[in-house]
Design an enzyme around this catalytic site. Structure first.
Site, PDB file in Angstrom:
ATOM      1  N   GLY A  87       0.883  -1.172   0.000  1.00 49.23           N
ATOM      2  CA  GLY A  87       0.000   0.000   0.000  1.00 49.23           C
ATOM      3  C   GLY A  87       0.915   1.214   0.000  1.00 49.23           C
ATOM      4  O   GLY A  87       2.141   1.069   0.033  1.00 49.23           O
ATOM      5  N   LYS A 110       4.924  12.150  -2.178  1.00 47.20           N
ATOM      6  CA  LYS A 110       5.773  11.003  -1.855  1.00 47.20           C
ATOM      7  C   LYS A 110       6.841  11.422  -0.842  1.00 47.20           C
ATOM      8  O   LYS A 110       7.637  12.314  -1.121  1.00 47.20           O
ATOM      9  CB  LYS A 110       6.424  10.481  -3.150  1.00 47.20           C
ATOM     10  CG  LYS A 110       7.193   9.180  -2.984  1.00 47.20           C
ATOM     11  CD  LYS A 110       7.477   8.565  -4.339  1.00 47.20           C
ATOM     12  CE  LYS A 110       8.338   7.314  -4.213  1.00 47.20           C
ATOM     13  NZ  LYS A 110       8.633   6.718  -5.528  1.00 47.20           N
ATOM     14  N   ASP A 122      10.056   4.164   7.249  1.00 42.62           N
ATOM     15  CA  ASP A 122       9.902   5.399   8.016  1.00 42.62           C
ATOM     16  C   ASP A 122       8.983   6.406   7.329  1.00 42.62           C
ATOM     17  O   ASP A 122       8.796   7.523   7.814  1.00 42.62           O
ATOM     18  CB  ASP A 122      11.278   6.039   8.264  1.00 42.62           C
ATOM     19  CG  ASP A 122      12.020   6.326   6.963  1.00 42.62           C
ATOM     20  OD1 ASP A 122      11.416   6.165   5.871  1.00 42.62           O
ATOM     21  OD2 ASP A 122      13.204   6.709   7.027  1.00 42.62           O
ATOM     22  N   GLY A 123       8.457   6.021   6.172  1.00 42.55           N
ATOM     23  CA  GLY A 123       7.521   6.920   5.487  1.00 42.55           C
ATOM     24  C   GLY A 123       8.180   8.084   4.768  1.00 42.55           C
ATOM     25  O   GLY A 123       7.501   8.969   4.249  1.00 42.55           O
ATOM     26  N   ARG A 173       4.207  14.136  -6.895  1.00 45.10           N
ATOM     27  CA  ARG A 173       4.134  13.377  -8.146  1.00 45.10           C
ATOM     28  C   ARG A 173       2.710  13.476  -8.668  1.00 45.10           C
ATOM     29  O   ARG A 173       1.762  13.305  -7.904  1.00 45.10           O
ATOM     30  CB  ARG A 173       4.499  11.923  -7.856  1.00 45.10           C
ATOM     31  CG  ARG A 173       4.368  11.024  -9.057  1.00 45.10           C
ATOM     32  CD  ARG A 173       4.987   9.676  -8.805  1.00 45.10           C
ATOM     33  NE  ARG A 173       4.179   8.855  -7.921  1.00 45.10           N
ATOM     34  CZ  ARG A 173       4.576   7.669  -7.462  1.00 45.10           C
ATOM     35  NH1 ARG A 173       5.769   7.201  -7.747  1.00 45.10           N
ATOM     36  NH2 ARG A 173       3.786   6.967  -6.674  1.00 45.10           N
ATOM     37  N   ASP A 251       3.107  -4.070  -8.298  1.00 44.17           N
ATOM     38  CA  ASP A 251       2.620  -2.864  -7.620  1.00 44.17           C
ATOM     39  C   ASP A 251       3.262  -1.613  -8.214  1.00 44.17           C
ATOM     40  O   ASP A 251       2.902  -0.497  -7.831  1.00 44.17           O
ATOM     41  CB  ASP A 251       2.891  -2.933  -6.110  1.00 44.17           C
ATOM     42  CG  ASP A 251       4.358  -3.133  -5.785  1.00 44.17           C
ATOM     43  OD1 ASP A 251       4.947  -4.101  -6.306  1.00 44.17           O
ATOM     44  OD2 ASP A 251       4.933  -2.332  -5.022  1.00 44.17           O
TER      45      ASP A 251
HETATM   46  P1  AMP Z   1       8.879   0.469  -3.927  1.00 40.80           P
HETATM   47  O1  AMP Z   1       9.953  -0.570  -3.964  1.00 40.80           O
HETATM   48  O2  AMP Z   1       9.414   1.880  -3.786  1.00 40.80           O
HETATM   49  O3  AMP Z   1       7.928   0.353  -5.061  1.00 40.80           O
HETATM   50  O4  AMP Z   1       8.068   0.243  -2.572  1.00 40.80           O
HETATM   51  C1  AMP Z   1       7.464  -0.973  -2.235  1.00 40.80           C
HETATM   52  C2  AMP Z   1       6.566  -0.777  -1.034  1.00 40.80           C
HETATM   53  O5  AMP Z   1       7.315  -0.325   0.092  1.00 40.80           O
HETATM   54  C3  AMP Z   1       5.445   0.248  -1.237  1.00 40.80           C
HETATM   55  O6  AMP Z   1       4.321  -0.248  -0.574  1.00 40.80           O
HETATM   56  C4  AMP Z   1       6.016   1.495  -0.583  1.00 40.80           C
HETATM   57  O7  AMP Z   1       5.022   2.360  -0.129  1.00 40.80           O
HETATM   58  C5  AMP Z   1       6.809   0.914   0.573  1.00 40.80           C
HETATM   59  N1  AMP Z   1       7.927   1.770   0.991  1.00 40.80           N
HETATM   60  C6  AMP Z   1       9.046   2.048   0.281  1.00 40.80           C
HETATM   61  N2  AMP Z   1       9.852   2.864   0.981  1.00 40.80           N
HETATM   62  C7  AMP Z   1       9.233   3.127   2.143  1.00 40.80           C
HETATM   63  C8  AMP Z   1       9.545   3.908   3.295  1.00 40.80           C
HETATM   64  N3  AMP Z   1      10.682   4.616   3.390  1.00 40.80           N
HETATM   65  N4  AMP Z   1       8.656   3.936   4.300  1.00 40.80           N
HETATM   66  C9  AMP Z   1       7.525   3.247   4.228  1.00 40.80           C
HETATM   67  N5  AMP Z   1       7.159   2.488   3.198  1.00 40.80           N
HETATM   68  C10 AMP Z   1       7.991   2.427   2.155  1.00 40.80           C
HETATM   69 MG    MG Z   2       6.369   1.143  -5.596  1.00 47.27          MG
END
Ligand code: AMP
Ligand code: MG
Length: 484
Positions: A87, A110, A122-123, A173, A251
Site C-alpha cells: 500500500g 511522496k 519510516d515513510g 508526483r 505494484d
Molecule cells: P517500492 O519498492 O518503492 O515500489 O516500494 C514498495 C513498497 O514499500 C510500497 O508499498 C512502498 O510504499 C513501501 N515503501 C518504500 N519505501 C518506504 C519507506 N521509506 N517507508 C515506508 N514504506 C515504504
Molecule cells: Mg512502488
C-alpha cells in the site's frame, strides 16, 4: 495561492473504504523548494508566482481546502512473490484536479510520513532518490514515453537514516492515475468480486471513457486488451531508448500504462543486453533483456485477478495481445531508429544483428543511434569512434549502407526524422549523480540546467554538448542504491 483555474475532485474516495485509509502527512521541518515545474502547472490549470508558497504543502505542514489525503491500499507480486501487505507506505493521494483542458491529475505526495501500510519503513524519501525520480519522470516525458510527472519537490532539515544519514525530501508526483495492477490484485484476492468490479468500472469511467457505452462483457474485454496493449507498447518504448526500470513488481505497474515508480533505474551507456540496474536483483529478474517478458508476467498477474469477474477465454484473448503488440511496436520503433521507410524481409534480422553487434562490442547505445542519424551530415567517424574494433563498425556500416540503397527518401529527410527518435541527450546515471551531489551541497542550479537539457532531448543544443558526452570511467556502472 491561486488554484481556481482547476476543478477539485476526489473520485478515488468513491471506491469502497477498504481501498484506502485517511492519513494526515507528518510535517517535515524547514522545507525549501528545490524545483518547481511551472510548465506542468500551467498545463494543469494554474500559475505560480511564488514557488515558496508551495513548500508548506510539500512538507505536509499545510493542506489546501479540498485536500483529503489518503494512503491507497494495494498488494502485488514483488520479485515473483505475492505480498498482501503493500500500500502507500510513504505517499499520500491528496486530491484529484481537473485542468481546463479536461485532463485529470492525481496529486501524490511522496515522502509524507508513515501510513498503516508502511510496514518497517519510516515513510520518508531522501533528497537523492527524490531528485532521481524528478529527473527521470521529466526525462521520459521529454522522450515522449508515457510517465508519471514531477510537479515540484522540496527538501527539509530532517535527517533520514538510510545506509548513511541523508536529507529528507518530498515529491509532488502527479499522474492521470495512481492505480496499479496491484490494486486489482488486492481487490480480487481480499475483497471479492463486487469490489473488483467497482474498481474496474471506476478505472474505465475515468481513464477509458471511450469504452463506457459498450455492453458489459465487451467493455471489460476491450478494457483488458487495452491495458495489455498499453503495457506492451510502453515496454517496447523502454527497450528502444535503452531504459531499464529495475523494479518491475506488479505494484509498480500503472493501469494506464505510465512508467511508474522510479527507483534504481538506468539508461544503458555501453550496450549490455543483460544489464541489471538494481544491485539487489541478484538473479537479474528485471535485467534489460527480460523486461519484455516481465511485462507479460505482470499482465498475467492482472489477468488472474480479473478471473472472478471475466470470462476466462476473454482474459486469454486479451493476454495474447501482448506479444503481437510488443513485437509490432518494437519493430516499428527500431525501424524508425534505423531510418527505414521501405519494408524489406530482412529488416528484423538487421535489427537483431545490430543488437548483437552492439552487445558484443559494448557500444554506447545512445551515441550509436544518434551517430547513424548524422551519417550523411557528419560522416561515419563519430560512429566508428565508438568501437575499439573499427573493422566491426565498418562491417556493420557496409551492410547498413547497402540496406539504405533500397530507401527512396532523401538522406536529409531520413536523418532529420531519425533525429526525432534517436535522442542526443539521455539521463545517464553519472549526470544524475553529479547534480545530486551539487544539490546535497545546497546548489540546485545544476539540477535545473540538466532538467532544461532533457526537456528537448532530440535537439542539438550546441551550448550543452557536454551533456551528450560518453560517461567518464567513474560514471559507468555506478552502483545505485535501492534504498530510497
Ligand atoms: P517500492 O519498492 O518503492 O515500489 O516500494 C514498495 C513498497 O514499500 C510500497 O508499498 C512502498 O510504499 C513501501 N515503501 C518504500 N519505501 C518506504 C519507506 N521509506 N517507508 C515506508 N514504506 C515504504
Ligand atoms: Mg512502488
Amino acid at each position: 495561492m491561486s488554484t481556481n483555474a482547476f476543478k477539485v475532485e476526489h473520485r478515488y474516495l468513491e471506491l469502497p473504504d477498504s481501498f484506502y485509509t485517511r492519513v494526515k502527512p507528518t510535517p517535515l521541518s524547514q522545507p525549501a523548494m528545490v524545483c518547481f515545474n511551472h510548465k506542468l502547472a500551467e498545463q494543469m490549470g494554474f500559475h505560480v508566482k511564488d514557488e515558496a508558497e508551495w513548500a508548506g504543502v510539500g512538507a505536509g505542514v499545510e493542506l489546501l481546502e479540498g485536500m483529503d489525503p489518503v494512503a491507497m491500499k494495494y498488494t502485488g507480486h514483488q520479485f515473483g512473490v505475492y505480498n498482501p501487505e503493500l500500500g502507500d507506505g510513504r505517499g499520500l493521494l491528496l486530491w484529484e484536479t481537473v485542468a481546463p483542458d479536461g485532463t485529470r491529475w492525481d496529486w501524490h505526495l511522496k515522502g509524507a510520513g508513515t501510513t498503516p501500510y508502511s510496514r518497517f519503513g519510516d515513510g520518508r524519501a531522501v533528497l537523492r532518490s527524490t531528485i532521481r525520480e524528478y529527473l527521470c519522470s521529466e526525462a521520459m516525458h521529454g522522450l515522449g514515453i508515457p510517465t508519471t510527472r514531477a510537479l515540484f519537490m522540496i527538501s527539509a532539515k530532517d535527517p533520514v537514516r538510510r545506509e548513511s544519514i541523508e536529507t529528507a525530501a518530498a515529491l509532488m508526483r502527479v499522474a492521470q492515475s495512481h492505480i496499479r495492477f496491484g490494486h486489482f490484485e488486492f481487490a480480487a484476492h481480499h475483497e471479492g468480486p463486487e469490489a473488483l468490479k467497482t474498481l474496474l468500472e471506476h478505472v474505465i469511467t475515468l481513464h477509458f471513457p471511450h469504452l463506457i457505452s459498450l455492453p458489459e462483457e465487451q467493455r471489460h474485454q476491450r478494457w483488458f486488451e487495452e491495458v495489455v496493449e498499453r503495457t506492451a507498447r510502453l515496454i517496447a518504448d523502454w527497450q528502444a531508448v535503452g531504459f531499464c526500470h529495475g523494479v518491475m513488481n506488479s505494484d509498480n505497474m500503472s493501469i494506464i500504462g505510465d512508467t511508474f515508480d522510479y527507483g534504481p533505474y538506468a539508461f544503458l551507456d555501453d550496450f549490455d543486453a543483460g544489464f541489471i540496474c538494481n544491485h539487489t536483483d541478484e538473479g537479474g529478474r528485471y535485467a534489460y533483456n527480460r523486461q519484455p517478458q516481465t511485462g507479460f508476467v505482470n499482465c498475467q498477474y492482472l489477468a488472474n485477478a480479473l478471473l472472478p469477474i471475466m470470462d476466462e477465454d476473454h482474459v486469454r484473448r486479451g493476454l495474447r495481445r501482448y506479444e503481437t503488440t510488443y513485437n509490432e511496436h518494437f519493430k516499428n520503433n527500431m525501424r524508425a531508429k534505423l531510418g527505414l521507410e521501405e519494408t524489406d524481409d530482412s529488416d528484423m534480422s538487421l535489427i537483431m544483428e545490430t543488437f548483437s553487434m552492439l552487445h558484443e562490442h559494448r557500444v554506447d547505445y545512445t551515441r550509436f543511434f544518434r551517430g547513424i542519424s548524422n551519417l550523411h551530415r557528419h560522416g561515419n567517424a563519430p560512429v566508428r569512434d565508438l568501437f575499439a574494433d573499427r573493422s566491426a563498425a565498418d562491417e556493420w556500416l557496409e551492410r547498413y549502407e547497402a540496406r539504405l540503397k533500397t530507401e527512396t527518401r532523401a538522406h536529409d529527410e531520413r536523418e532529420y526524422l531519425m533525429r526525432q527518435i534517436n535522442p542526443k541527450y539521455i539521463l545517464r546515471n553519472y549526470l544524475a549523480q553529479q547534480v545530486i551531489m551539487e544539490a546535497q551541497n545546497g546548489d540546485y542550479a545544476p539540477l535545473k540546467e540538466l532538467l532544461k537539457v532533457l526537456e528537448n532531448p532530440f535537439d542539438d543544443q550546441p551550448e550543452f554538448e557536454h551533456y551528450a558526452a560518453l560517461p567518464p570511467d567513474w560514471g559507468k556502472h555506478l552502483n545505485i542504491s535501492c534504498s530510497s
